[in-house]
Scaffold this motif. Structure first.
Motif, PDB file in Angstrom:
ATOM      1  N   GLU A  93      -6.215  -4.119   1.333  1.00  0.00           N
ATOM      2  CA  GLU A  93      -5.998  -3.826  -0.087  1.00  0.00           C
ATOM      3  C   GLU A  93      -7.314  -3.655  -0.847  1.00  0.00           C
ATOM      4  O   GLU A  93      -7.483  -2.693  -1.607  1.00  0.00           O
ATOM      5  N   LYS A  94      -8.261  -4.575  -0.631  1.00  0.00           N
ATOM      6  CA  LYS A  94      -9.519  -4.525  -1.377  1.00  0.00           C
ATOM      7  C   LYS A  94     -10.379  -3.323  -0.967  1.00  0.00           C
ATOM      8  O   LYS A  94     -11.032  -2.712  -1.800  1.00  0.00           O
ATOM      9  N   GLU A  96      -9.189  -0.500   0.273  1.00  0.00           N
ATOM     10  CA  GLU A  96      -8.515   0.705  -0.264  1.00  0.00           C
ATOM     11  C   GLU A  96      -8.942   0.940  -1.704  1.00  0.00           C
ATOM     12  O   GLU A  96      -9.255   2.071  -2.092  1.00  0.00           O
ATOM     13  N   ASP A  97      -8.940  -0.121  -2.512  1.00  0.00           N
ATOM     14  CA  ASP A  97      -9.387  -0.004  -3.907  1.00  0.00           C
ATOM     15  C   ASP A  97     -10.853   0.415  -3.970  1.00  0.00           C
ATOM     16  O   ASP A  97     -11.232   1.236  -4.811  1.00  0.00           O
ATOM     17  N   ASP A 100     -11.489   4.103  -3.622  1.00  0.00           N
ATOM     18  CA  ASP A 100     -11.253   4.921  -4.814  1.00  0.00           C
ATOM     19  C   ASP A 100     -12.492   5.004  -5.706  1.00  0.00           C
ATOM     20  O   ASP A 100     -12.604   5.920  -6.521  1.00  0.00           O
ATOM     21  N   ASN A 101     -13.415   4.046  -5.547  1.00  0.00           N
ATOM     22  CA  ASN A 101     -14.591   3.981  -6.419  1.00  0.00           C
ATOM     23  C   ASN A 101     -15.864   4.548  -5.798  1.00  0.00           C
ATOM     24  O   ASN A 101     -16.862   4.682  -6.495  1.00  0.00           O
TER      25      ASN A 101
END
Length: 186
Positions: A93-94, A96-97, A100-101
C-alpha cells in the motif's frame, strides 16, 4: 612451459584405451589407465614445484557470518504468517502511494503468489517474499543484494541479523537514494 605443453598434448592420448583392452579385462584396462596417466601428472607436478612461492595468491574469508538464530524465540507458523502478511501488505500500500508521487519510467508494483515485486525500470527490481520454513522475509535488492529478515520481538521489527538493518529503514533509505524522493514506510 614446454613441459606443460607436452603434458596437455599427451593427456588425451594417455587416457585413451583401446576397445580390446576394455573387452578383455576391465581390471587390466584400469591398471593400464592409471599407469599411462601418472607420467603426464608427474610432469605437471614438477612444473608446479618451479612456481615461485610469492606467485601463489591466497584468499582469506571472514569468519564472521550471520548471528546464530535463537530457536527458542522462533515464531509459531500462524503468528509468522500474520506478521509477514501484514508487513508485506502494508509495504504494498505505501509503495503504491509512493509510486504516484515519483516520476520513474517503468515503476510497477505487483503482489501475487505471496511475492511482492517492485520494478523501478532501469534502476532495478526488488523482490520481497515470505520464507515460511525459516520464519523469515527475504528481500532481493538492486542496491544491497539479498537479505533475510527475522522478526525481532524486542525491536518489533524485521531485522537482518548480519547487518542489524531493519527491513523498513533499509527500504526507505534505498528507495530515497534511487528515486530521489523520501518515503515513510515505518
Amino acid at each position: 612451459m614446454a613441459i606443460a605443453s607436452r603434458f596437455l598434448r599427451n593427456l588425451p592420448r594417455s587416457i585413451k584405451l583401446s576397445p580390446s583392452h576394455l573387452r578383455s579385462n576391465g581390471a587390466r584396462a584400469l591398471s593400464c589407465l592409471v599407469q599411462r596417466t601418472t607420467e603426464p601428472l608427474n610432469s605437471f607436478w614438477r612444473i608446479g614445484s618451479r612456481i615461485p612461492h610469492d606467485f601463489v595468491t591466497t584468499r582469506s574469508f571472514s569468519s564472521q557470518g550471520p548471528a546464530p538464530s535463537d530457536y527458542s524465540s522462533v515464531l509459531q507458523e500462524d503468528e509468522f504468517h500474520r506478521l509477514a502478511n501484514f508487513t508485506i501488505n502494508d509495504l504494498l500500500e505505501k509503495i503504491e502511494d509512493y509510486g504516484d508521487n515519483v516520476q520513474i519510467d517503468g515503476f510497477d508494483i505487483d503482489y501475487g503468489n505471496e511475492v511482492l515485486t517492485l520494478k523501478l525500470g532501469s534502476l532495478g527490481t526488488y523482490v520481497i517474499n515470505k520464507q515460511t520454513p525459516n520464519r523469515q522475509i527475504w528481500m532481493s535488492s538492486p542496491v544491497s543484494g539479498p537479505s533475510r529478515f527475522d522478526w525481532d520481538q524486542d525491536a518489533n521489527a524485521w531485522i537482518y541479523r548480519r547487518t542489524e538493518a531493519k527491513l523498513h529503514k533499509l527500504l526507505e533509505e534505498e528507495l530515497e537514494n534511487l528515486c530521489g524522493e523520501p518515503i515513510q514506510l515505518s
